[in-house]
Design an enzyme around this catalytic site. Sequence first.
Site, PDB file in Angstrom:
ATOM      1  N   HIS A  14       6.245   4.876   3.237  1.00  0.00           N
ATOM      2  CA  HIS A  14       6.965   3.671   3.672  1.00  0.00           C
ATOM      3  C   HIS A  14       6.307   2.419   3.097  1.00  0.00           C
ATOM      4  CE1 HIS A  14       7.647   6.399   7.301  1.00  0.00           C
ATOM      5  NE2 HIS A  14       8.871   6.112   6.936  1.00  0.00           N
ATOM      6  N   LYS A  51      11.879  11.049  -1.741  1.00  0.00           N
ATOM      7  CA  LYS A  51      11.612  12.196  -0.867  1.00  0.00           C
ATOM      8  C   LYS A  51      12.902  12.663  -0.170  1.00  0.00           C
ATOM      9  CE  LYS A  51       9.635  14.473   2.694  1.00  0.00           C
ATOM     10  NZ  LYS A  51      10.320  13.898   3.814  1.00  0.00           N
ATOM     11  N   SER A  74       5.301  12.501   5.135  1.00  0.00           N
ATOM     12  CA  SER A  74       6.427  12.492   6.069  1.00  0.00           C
ATOM     13  C   SER A  74       5.868  12.267   7.462  1.00  0.00           C
ATOM     14  CB  SER A  74       7.138  13.847   6.012  1.00  0.00           C
ATOM     15  OG  SER A  74       7.955  14.014   7.157  1.00  0.00           O
TER      16      SER A  74
END
Length: 283
Positions: A34, A146, A182
Amino acid sequence: MQLIKSVSELRSVRSKLAGTVGFVPTMGYLHEGHLSLVRRAAEECDHVIVSIYVNPTQFGPSEDFEAYPRDLERDMSLLEPLGVDIVFAPTDDEMYPPGFQTYVEVTELTKVLEGASRQGHFRGVTTVVAKLFNMVQPDKAYFGQKDAQQAIVIRRMVADLNFPLEIVVCPTVREPDGLAMSSRNTYLTPEQREAAPDKARALSAAEKAYMDGERSSGRLREIMLDVLNSEPLAEVEYVSVADNETLQELDGPIEKPVLLSMAVRIGKTRLIDNIVLGGTDRG
Ligand code: PAF
């Protein structure tokens, strides 16, 4: 950096921002993946808005909506040094007030891969992302490779519904052993965490074969499955070699850029990964 929870306040603050706005939609519990999107947005735009919202409509009834990790304070402390102007963290009532009944659906691209495994997932994603785009009014929005199918579906929605913004897809960020970052990696036990990079290993094996001249889509699928099946903790949900635009599964020889992707369960945790071969690999 301002924390905003209501749409009306967001609109009022957004209308006073001069210059370009980059938007990074997230479900929080931020990791380096992120943060790489936020850094890219800060490089390319005058202002950055990040949303943090665990969107209930993209989770199926037996999925991990309740368990999904949440820590707004931690997320805020990670975003503060990156020059973010606004963190938009709405409540469920703000996003889906009583009487809500309008959804956005991309019909064809969502029938395969993640869409086939997770009924209704993309309807929830496109609905919330369309709402967020309307609220934030960004010039550019940033997504990770992703979630390759998500990025392709959102590009389609933006083109089809004439959203006046650019979608930027940024490379997958990986742990040193190759595991794609993740928020769901936090579910893994230490033993499962050791098994988890099998997906990256399977993708690397197929990539190596491709580099060595292998062009059979069936053979690339087999190569990935061989690696995944050698990991006793990995339960393969799907392994795919598909056209990187239409997402249609390939049977014959590879001629255009292909998306190699997979979903694997390790214990109760469902993890996905992908790479693009023969094109601009953004992963
Ligand atoms: O990729 C995600 O985190 C989510 O699907 C998104 C785009 C924030 C929509 O809820």
